[in-house]
Design a protein around this motif. Sequence first.
Motif, PDB file in Angstrom:
ATOM      1  N   TYR A 125      -8.214   1.798  14.074  1.00 12.40           N
ATOM      2  CA  TYR A 125      -7.442   0.573  14.263  1.00 12.40           C
ATOM      3  C   TYR A 125      -6.253   0.559  13.300  1.00 12.40           C
ATOM      4  CZ  TYR A 125     -10.473  -2.161  17.402  1.00 12.40           C
ATOM      5  OH  TYR A 125     -11.163  -2.656  18.476  1.00 12.40           O
ATOM      6  N   ASN A 126      -5.156  -0.056  13.755  1.00 18.28           N
ATOM      7  CA  ASN A 126      -3.948  -0.210  12.952  1.00 18.28           C
ATOM      8  C   ASN A 126      -3.275   1.120  12.646  1.00 18.28           C
ATOM      9  OD1 ASN A 126      -4.130  -3.130  12.732  1.00 18.28           O
ATOM     10  ND2 ASN A 126      -5.932  -2.713  11.467  1.00 18.28           N
ATOM     11  N   LEU A 186       2.001  -3.290  12.737  1.00 14.45           N
ATOM     12  CA  LEU A 186       0.564  -3.355  12.470  1.00 14.45           C
ATOM     13  C   LEU A 186       0.268  -3.433  10.974  1.00 14.45           C
ATOM     14  CD1 LEU A 186      -0.730  -0.776  15.094  1.00 14.45           C
ATOM     15  CD2 LEU A 186      -1.156  -3.242  15.099  1.00 14.45           C
ATOM     16  N   ALA A 187       1.106  -2.792  10.162  1.00 14.87           N
ATOM     17  CA  ALA A 187       0.925  -2.896   8.716  1.00 14.87           C
ATOM     18  C   ALA A 187       1.174  -4.320   8.239  1.00 14.87           C
ATOM     19  CB  ALA A 187       1.863  -1.928   7.997  1.00 14.87           C
ATOM     20  N   ALA A 188       2.150  -4.996   8.857  1.00 10.65           N
ATOM     21  CA  ALA A 188       2.467  -6.374   8.472  1.00 10.65           C
ATOM     22  C   ALA A 188       1.426  -7.354   9.001  1.00 10.65           C
ATOM     23  CB  ALA A 188       3.858  -6.744   8.995  1.00 10.65           C
ATOM     24  N   ARG A 229      -3.395  -2.199   4.405  1.00 14.05           N
ATOM     25  CA  ARG A 229      -2.050  -2.669   4.096  1.00 14.05           C
ATOM     26  C   ARG A 229      -1.284  -1.481   3.547  1.00 14.05           C
ATOM     27  NH1 ARG A 229      -0.348  -7.785   5.856  1.00 14.05           N
ATOM     28  NH2 ARG A 229      -2.188  -9.087   5.952  1.00 14.05           N
ATOM     29  N   VAL A 230      -0.078  -1.281   4.014  1.00  9.83           N
ATOM     30  CA  VAL A 230       0.719  -0.166   3.515  1.00  9.83           C
ATOM     31  C   VAL A 230       2.184  -0.587   3.510  1.00  9.83           C
ATOM     32  CG1 VAL A 230       0.873   0.862   5.824  1.00  9.83           C
ATOM     33  CG2 VAL A 230       1.312   2.266   3.821  1.00  9.83           C
ATOM     34  N   PRO A 231       2.882  -0.382   2.387  1.00  7.26           N
ATOM     35  CA  PRO A 231       4.309  -0.690   2.364  1.00  7.26           C
ATOM     36  C   PRO A 231       5.061   0.195   3.353  1.00  7.26           C
ATOM     37  CG  PRO A 231       3.443  -0.351   0.137  1.00  7.26           C
ATOM     38  CD  PRO A 231       2.385   0.092   1.085  1.00  7.26           C
ATOM     39  N   HIS A 232       6.150  -0.317   3.895  1.00  9.57           N
ATOM     40  CA  HIS A 232       6.905   0.438   4.884  1.00  9.57           C
ATOM     41  C   HIS A 232       7.351   1.787   4.338  1.00  9.57           C
ATOM     42  CE1 HIS A 232       8.115  -3.405   7.315  1.00  9.57           C
ATOM     43  NE2 HIS A 232       6.823  -3.177   7.300  1.00  9.57           N
ATOM     44  N   ASP A 233       7.690   1.875   3.044  1.00  6.68           N
ATOM     45  CA  ASP A 233       8.223   3.125   2.515  1.00  6.68           C
ATOM     46  C   ASP A 233       7.135   4.129   2.171  1.00  6.68           C
ATOM     47  OD1 ASP A 233       7.191   1.726   0.398  1.00  6.68           O
ATOM     48  OD2 ASP A 233       8.895   2.071  -0.940  1.00  6.68           O
ATOM     49  N   LEU A 255       7.027   4.763  17.525  1.00  8.04           N
ATOM     50  CA  LEU A 255       5.828   4.924  16.697  1.00  8.04           C
ATOM     51  C   LEU A 255       5.985   4.195  15.369  1.00  8.04           C
ATOM     52  CD1 LEU A 255       5.062   8.712  17.276  1.00  8.04           C
ATOM     53  CD2 LEU A 255       3.575   6.817  17.942  1.00  8.04           C
ATOM     54  N   LEU A 256       7.119   4.401  14.724  1.00  3.75           N
ATOM     55  CA  LEU A 256       7.320   3.788  13.414  1.00  3.75           C
ATOM     56  C   LEU A 256       7.425   2.271  13.517  1.00  3.75           C
ATOM     57  CD1 LEU A 256       7.701   4.118  10.400  1.00  3.75           C
ATOM     58  CD2 LEU A 256      10.134   4.572  10.812  1.00  3.75           C
ATOM     59  N   GLY A 257       8.112   1.782  14.538  1.00  2.19           N
ATOM     60  CA  GLY A 257       8.246   0.337  14.693  1.00  2.19           C
ATOM     61  C   GLY A 257       6.904  -0.354  14.862  1.00  2.19           C
TER      62      GLY A 257
END
Length: 216
Positions: free
Chosen positions: A127-128, A206-208, A9-13, A199-201
């Motif tokens: 993965y992810n 995947l983080a969500a 899990r990683v926050p977007h920022d 890439l970022l999108g």
Amino acid sequence: MAWQGRAYRVPHDLMKALVINCTLKKSPEPSNTEALFRTVTEQLEREGVEVDVVRAVDLDIAPGVVSEAVHEGDDWPGVHEKLLAAEILVIASPTWLGQPSSVAKRVLERMEGLMSETDDDGRPVAYNRVAGVVVTGNEDGAHHVISEITGGLQDIGYTIPGQAWTYWNQGPGPGPSFLEGGSGHDWSRSTGRAMAANLLGVARALAARPLGAPPQ
């Protein structure tokens, strides 16, 4: 071999990107490949992504297919740590004889060690994570290079978004390199910015909603 990692899990920022520049030119010699991939990294940085760059030819990366050091002084374990810290990976390579550089092939060989590593939830560590490719060359062959590199990255477990690449080739036959002139720079740069957005999108998606471990 199991890599003991956190649940993904990683926050977007807090997104991190790693670029491995597989130029044949050692620092501080100017790199055409770097000149193009900076289009991608500048767009990522505008979106708040932290970018790290490795010029692989500057390092002692021994032949092998493991993540551990092959001999004393082998620099691959440090690159391995950077791979595990990044949600976004960009492999940037020149084209020589229509092929990825020998440095790019060495990097992919060592990355094969990731295939036997899992996180605490039993997922392959790639993965992810998302990956893309940047290619430059004063000869044609970019699509072949992109196919070879993305194929290897998919085998390892990376997700390859649509249009996760940009390239600049002079065209048939030899000619000037990217920094020396030629045509098509605007297209290569705009495609690089689109690559960064894709890439970022997908990394954020995947983080969500991360992929789970493969069914047993």
